[in-house]
Design a protein around this motif. Structure first.
Motif, PDB file in Angstrom:
ATOM      1  N   LEU A 239      64.330  31.415  47.869  1.00  0.00           N
ATOM      2  CA  LEU A 239      65.004  32.030  47.045  1.00  0.00           C
ATOM      3  C   LEU A 239      65.512  33.224  46.854  1.00  0.00           C
ATOM      4  CD1 LEU A 239      62.325  29.915  44.501  1.00  0.00           C
ATOM      5  CD2 LEU A 239      64.667  29.587  44.962  1.00  0.00           C
ATOM      6  N   GLY A 240      63.913  33.454  48.087  1.00  0.00           N
ATOM      7  CA  GLY A 240      64.876  35.986  48.055  1.00  0.00           C
ATOM      8  C   GLY A 240      62.566  36.332  47.070  1.00  0.00           C
ATOM      9  N   PHE A 241      62.464  35.711  46.325  1.00  0.00           N
ATOM     10  CA  PHE A 241      61.429  36.463  45.549  1.00  0.00           C
ATOM     11  C   PHE A 241      60.338  34.989  45.592  1.00  0.00           C
ATOM     12  CE2 PHE A 241      64.703  33.769  43.023  1.00  0.00           C
ATOM     13  CZ  PHE A 241      63.743  32.911  41.990  1.00  0.00           C
ATOM     14  N   SER A 242      59.367  36.276  44.897  1.00  0.00           N
ATOM     15  CA  SER A 242      57.996  35.452  44.483  1.00  0.00           C
ATOM     16  C   SER A 242      58.409  34.822  43.635  1.00  0.00           C
ATOM     17  CB  SER A 242      57.038  36.454  44.653  1.00  0.00           C
ATOM     18  OG  SER A 242      57.255  37.239  44.000  1.00  0.00           O
ATOM     19  N   VAL A 243      57.474  32.981  43.969  1.00  0.00           N
ATOM     20  CA  VAL A 243      57.516  32.769  42.339  1.00  0.00           C
ATOM     21  C   VAL A 243      55.555  32.246  42.323  1.00  0.00           C
ATOM     22  CG1 VAL A 243      59.705  31.886  42.224  1.00  0.00           C
ATOM     23  CG2 VAL A 243      57.823  30.383  43.217  1.00  0.00           C
ATOM     24  N   GLU A 244      55.077  31.488  40.989  1.00  0.00           N
ATOM     25  CA  GLU A 244      53.887  31.240  40.226  1.00  0.00           C
ATOM     26  C   GLU A 244      54.314  30.007  41.037  1.00  0.00           C
ATOM     27  OE1 GLU A 244      52.698  34.775  36.884  1.00  0.00           O
ATOM     28  OE2 GLU A 244      52.697  32.140  36.995  1.00  0.00           O
ATOM     29  N   ILE A 245      53.059  29.476  42.072  1.00  0.00           N
ATOM     30  CA  ILE A 245      52.816  28.026  42.592  1.00  0.00           C
ATOM     31  C   ILE A 245      51.715  27.858  42.053  1.00  0.00           C
ATOM     32  CG2 ILE A 245      53.908  28.382  44.804  1.00  0.00           C
ATOM     33  CD1 ILE A 245      51.651  28.905  45.919  1.00  0.00           C
ATOM     34  N   GLY A 246      50.699  28.132  41.099  1.00  0.00           N
ATOM     35  CA  GLY A 246      49.834  27.797  40.252  1.00  0.00           C
ATOM     36  C   GLY A 246      49.408  28.150  39.740  1.00  0.00           C
ATOM     37  N   GLU A 247      47.825  28.655  39.464  1.00  0.00           N
ATOM     38  CA  GLU A 247      46.761  28.634  38.948  1.00  0.00           C
ATOM     39  C   GLU A 247      45.203  28.022  39.634  1.00  0.00           C
ATOM     40  OE1 GLU A 247      46.149  29.303  35.222  1.00  0.00           O
ATOM     41  OE2 GLU A 247      46.663  27.664  34.282  1.00  0.00           O
ATOM     42  N   ILE A 248      44.534  28.884  39.999  1.00  0.00           N
ATOM     43  CA  ILE A 248      43.308  28.670  40.560  1.00  0.00           C
ATOM     44  C   ILE A 248      41.775  29.586  39.635  1.00  0.00           C
ATOM     45  CG2 ILE A 248      44.217  28.061  42.495  1.00  0.00           C
ATOM     46  CD1 ILE A 248      42.687  30.519  43.616  1.00  0.00           C
ATOM     47  N   GLU A 249      40.636  29.424  39.653  1.00  0.00           N
ATOM     48  CA  GLU A 249      39.922  28.935  38.882  1.00  0.00           C
ATOM     49  C   GLU A 249      38.784  29.990  40.006  1.00  0.00           C
ATOM     50  OE1 GLU A 249      36.292  28.268  35.733  1.00  0.00           O
ATOM     51  OE2 GLU A 249      36.135  26.837  37.303  1.00  0.00           O
ATOM     52  N   LEU A 250      38.600  31.316  39.792  1.00  0.00           N
ATOM     53  CA  LEU A 250      38.119  32.288  40.453  1.00  0.00           C
ATOM     54  C   LEU A 250      36.632  32.489  39.542  1.00  0.00           C
ATOM     55  CD1 LEU A 250      40.770  34.270  41.349  1.00  0.00           C
ATOM     56  CD2 LEU A 250      39.747  32.341  42.981  1.00  0.00           C
ATOM     57  N   THR A 251      35.741  32.991  41.006  1.00  0.00           N
ATOM     58  CA  THR A 251      34.725  33.679  40.110  1.00  0.00           C
ATOM     59  C   THR A 251      34.263  35.423  41.407  1.00  0.00           C
ATOM     60  OG1 THR A 251      33.182  32.016  39.946  1.00  0.00           O
ATOM     61  CG2 THR A 251      31.839  33.919  39.801  1.00  0.00           C
ATOM     62  N   GLU A 252      33.970  36.422  40.540  1.00  0.00           N
ATOM     63  CA  GLU A 252      34.287  37.961  41.404  1.00  0.00           C
ATOM     64  C   GLU A 252      33.319  38.666  40.622  1.00  0.00           C
ATOM     65  OE1 GLU A 252      36.900  40.504  39.394  1.00  0.00           O
ATOM     66  OE2 GLU A 252      37.975  41.034  41.390  1.00  0.00           O
ATOM     67  N   CYS A 253      32.288  39.205  41.532  1.00  0.00           N
ATOM     68  CA  CYS A 253      31.403  39.962  41.121  1.00  0.00           C
ATOM     69  C   CYS A 253      31.916  41.081  42.210  1.00  0.00           C
ATOM     70  CB  CYS A 253      30.095  38.762  41.671  1.00  0.00           C
ATOM     71  SG  CYS A 253      28.504  40.477  41.595  1.00  0.00           S
ATOM     72  N   GLU A 254      31.696  42.084  41.685  1.00  0.00           N
ATOM     73  CA  GLU A 254      31.375  43.685  41.835  1.00  0.00           C
ATOM     74  C   GLU A 254      30.434  44.436  41.802  1.00  0.00           C
ATOM     75  OE1 GLU A 254      35.291  45.848  41.816  1.00  0.00           O
ATOM     76  OE2 GLU A 254      35.229  45.191  39.887  1.00  0.00           O
ATOM     77  N   ALA A 284      29.101  34.175  44.068  1.00  0.00           N
ATOM     78  CA  ALA A 284      29.658  35.312  44.495  1.00  0.00           C
ATOM     79  C   ALA A 284      29.122  36.200  44.281  1.00  0.00           C
ATOM     80  CB  ALA A 284      30.938  35.175  43.057  1.00  0.00           C
ATOM     81  N   ILE A 285      27.523  36.478  43.449  1.00  0.00           N
ATOM     82  CA  ILE A 285      26.647  37.772  43.516  1.00  0.00           C
ATOM     83  C   ILE A 285      26.050  38.037  44.668  1.00  0.00           C
ATOM     84  CG2 ILE A 285      24.845  38.643  42.895  1.00  0.00           C
ATOM     85  CD1 ILE A 285      24.781  36.924  40.271  1.00  0.00           C
ATOM     86  N   SER A 286      25.503  36.793  45.553  1.00  0.00           N
ATOM     87  CA  SER A 286      24.609  36.845  46.841  1.00  0.00           C
ATOM     88  C   SER A 286      26.070  36.997  48.050  1.00  0.00           C
ATOM     89  CB  SER A 286      24.711  35.171  47.255  1.00  0.00           C
ATOM     90  OG  SER A 286      23.809  34.381  46.555  1.00  0.00           O
ATOM     91  N   MET A 287      27.251  36.963  48.052  1.00  0.00           N
ATOM     92  CA  MET A 287      28.413  37.832  48.492  1.00  0.00           C
ATOM     93  C   MET A 287      28.620  38.949  48.330  1.00  0.00           C
ATOM     94  SD  MET A 287      32.414  35.932  48.965  1.00  0.00           S
ATOM     95  CE  MET A 287      33.680  37.149  49.388  1.00  0.00           C
ATOM     96  N   SER A 288      28.332  39.533  47.390  1.00  0.00           N
ATOM     97  CA  SER A 288      28.592  40.657  47.450  1.00  0.00           C
ATOM     98  C   SER A 288      27.819  41.600  47.839  1.00  0.00           C
ATOM     99  CB  SER A 288      29.558  41.213  46.153  1.00  0.00           C
ATOM    100  OG  SER A 288      28.067  40.827  44.855  1.00  0.00           O
ATOM    101  N   LEU A 289      26.032  40.806  47.791  1.00  0.00           N
ATOM    102  CA  LEU A 289      25.591  41.583  48.174  1.00  0.00           C
ATOM    103  C   LEU A 289      25.102  41.907  50.129  1.00  0.00           C
ATOM    104  CD1 LEU A 289      24.151  41.484  45.481  1.00  0.00           C
ATOM    105  CD2 LEU A 289      21.677  41.041  46.253  1.00  0.00           C
ATOM    106  N   VAL A 290      25.427  40.582  50.618  1.00  0.00           N
ATOM    107  CA  VAL A 290      25.813  40.897  51.745  1.00  0.00           C
ATOM    108  C   VAL A 290      26.856  41.383  52.406  1.00  0.00           C
ATOM    109  CG1 VAL A 290      26.092  38.987  53.517  1.00  0.00           C
ATOM    110  CG2 VAL A 290      24.751  38.589  52.147  1.00  0.00           C
ATOM    111  N   ASP A 291      28.064  41.125  51.643  1.00  0.00           N
ATOM    112  CA  ASP A 291      28.827  41.959  51.995  1.00  0.00           C
ATOM    113  C   ASP A 291      28.670  43.566  52.586  1.00  0.00           C
ATOM    114  OD1 ASP A 291      31.742  43.087  51.938  1.00  0.00           O
ATOM    115  OD2 ASP A 291      31.581  43.790  50.058  1.00  0.00           O
TER     116      ASP A 291
END
Lengths: 362, 146
Positions: A239-254, A284-291
């Motif tokens: 297509l030569g451009f970007s399209v949304e191919i779906g959506e996913i559920e995420l958990t983010e921790c900062e 996600a919380i564990s990952m951010s502490l280890v990161d």
């Protein structure tokens, strides 16, 4: 000498047939279908997707059914299936600031713009078994109230605007991919985050807990934890451009971590980051502490020899499929290996005995 | 290709990618004659995140995707990249993409895309409203005498 042995086939076939029979369980009880697992055991499905590193709730639910609820076995099935699929490409980085949130909390700012949204949480429950779930009866529908129309900004942006947060290194470099290249040390932060995102929840949790108990303490606060769905967008060459191919559920921790400053940096807050597929806040919380703990070198902190500061230790042991593969192989036939061990022990005993006899004689 | 703008195409391809396969099938029971340019293929996309939400990219994990390409009798080409592993979902999404480049676009917009958009918006609103009901309203307890 290599000795091939035969004779297990009939036993193996019978074992697998019995496995299927046991999986079905008591036939007077209704069989679970995959959609029921997907809808009603959603957090198990989420864990299998995160550690299987493949977002597909139907497949994860099937894997849970097939593995009789052994989640590491289910992750194994997903990882194996994934290797049979062609890779179409990489998405653009997901924009978590455009997350349709179902939960968003901050332990650092009470009145953050967008507010504290508890979502469908186990927090504040009394952890008493609910015997009503053993009886029939419909759960009441969730309450509703008017929703804001705008996306909520990231809470750490507030500290960022005041110049109190460490500056992020912003670039669009192609990140390393450990599904393509074997993990090698030293591992840069993008590679570490990929390994942690698919790492075993229990392992990452224990590593994070060890930092809290003093093994490489980093004084973390949860600046923001958010759960919700994000669109995934990909460049489509045809297509030569970007399209949304779906959506996913995420958990983010900062996380926000104390930092007293270094030769080049003034005292400020530093960050740990966690991003996990599905609804998985413990991970996600564990990952951010280890990161954050793994960043000691770049921040000029002392290496106190804590396990969570040792990238090689953490990253080479966080993958439960590698771990279980190596661990469980020792139960498979090692007859020839063991035969040589047996020979060796007999020889050593013979020699030790002869030496004793000789000593006694002298 | 007609005068279809890139933004319009991006928008409806996203709707089609997220649509429930059964729902799309129900809205489009019949398909016009078409010829495969690429038969439906199941694969993955590596999803990237950014360190600290806005920093350097890293690989988070993959998701399943099905893609295909086809040509209608008049030569119009349709492409699809849809979430999951449903080949029929990709087929119908590609047919919609092709038809949206023909004079049928208005009919397709009304008959297929508008219902999908509305249902998706309704589903998102329901989640957002349930979330809003769990928003904490802090109040301060007055302590001591003033």
């Amino acid at each position: 000498m290599y000795v091939a042995t035969k004779g297990g086939e009939r036993a193996i076939d019978a074992a697998h047939r019995w496995l299927g029979d046991e999986r079905r369980g008591d036939r007077t009880i209704a069989e679970l279908d995959v959609a029921q697992i997907r809808e009603q055991l959603g957090l198990a499905v989420n864990r299998v997707m995160a550690e299987g590193s493949l977002f597909d709730p139907d497949l994860a639910a099937l894997a849970i059914k097939q593995s009789r609820g052994d989640l590491i076995e289910a992750v194994f099935l997903i990882r194996a299936y994934r290797t049979t699929l062609p890779r179409f490409g990489s998405s653009l980085p997901v924009e978590t600031k455009r997350m349709h949130m179902i939960r968003r909390i901050s332990a650092t700012f009470k009145d953050a713009p967008g507010g504290q949204i508890l979502g469908p949480t186990f927090d504040y429950t009394h952890r008493l078994l609910d015997f009503k779930l053993m009886a029939d009866g419909e759960a009441p529908e969730a309450l509703r109230s008017e929703a804001p129309s705008a996306f909520a900004p990231h809470i750490l942006q507030l500290l960022d605007d005041d110049g109190l947060m460490e500056q992020l290194d912003v670039n669009d470099d192609t990140p390393p991919d450990l599904t393509r290249e074997p993990l090698e040390m030293p591992a840069a932060r993008p590679l570490r985050l990929q390994a942690l995102a698919r790492g075993d929840e229990g392992f990452v949790l224990s590593m994070a807990y060890s930092t809290q108990r003093g093994y490489g303490r980093t004084h973390a606060f949860v600046g923001e934890l958010r759960i919700g769905t994000c669109a995934v967008e990909m460049e489509i060459p045809e297509l030569g451009f970007s399209v949304e191919i779906g959506e996913i559920e995420l958990t983010e921790c900062e996380t926000v971590n104390q930092f007293t400053g270094s030769k080049s940096e003034p005292p400020q807050f530093t960050r740990g980051y966690g991003l996990v597929m599905g609804q998985s806040e413990r991970k996600a919380i564990s990952m951010s502490l280890v990161d954050r703990a793994l960043r000691w070198e770049e921040l000029g902190e002392e290496n106190v020899g804590a396990p969570a500061q040792d990238a090689e230790f953490v990253l080479y042991h966080c993958d439960n499929i590698q771990a279980t593969g190596f661990l469980e192989h020792i139960k498979l036939p090692h007859y020839v290996d063991f035969q040589s061990e047996l020979e060796l022990i007999r020889k050593l005993r013979r020699e030790a005995l002869q030496a004793q006899v000789k000593e006694a004689a002298e | 290709m007609s005068t279809l703008s890139q933004e319009t195409r991006k928008s409806y391809m996203g709707v089609l990618a997220r649509a429930h396969p059964q729902r799309l099938r129900a809205l489009m029971p019949n398909l016009p004659p078409h010829e495969w340019l690429r038969r439906p293929e199941i694969g993955t996309t590596m999803v990237q995140g950014r360190i600290g939400a806005t920093g350097a990219p890293f690989n988070l994990g993959e998701m399943t995707v099905t893609r295909c390409a086809l040509k209608l009798a008049d030569g119009t080409v349709g492409h699809a990249y849809v979430q999951g592993r449903d080949q029929d979902h990709a087929l119908r999404a590609a047919v919609v993409d092709a038809l949206m480049q023909t004079p049928s676009l208005e009919e397709i917009e009304v008959r297929v895309l508008a219902p999908l958009r509305a249902e998706e918006a309704e589903k998102k609103a329901a989640r957002a409203e349930k979330a809003a009901a769990t928003k904490v309203e802090f109040f301060t307890m007055v302590r001591g005498e003033d």
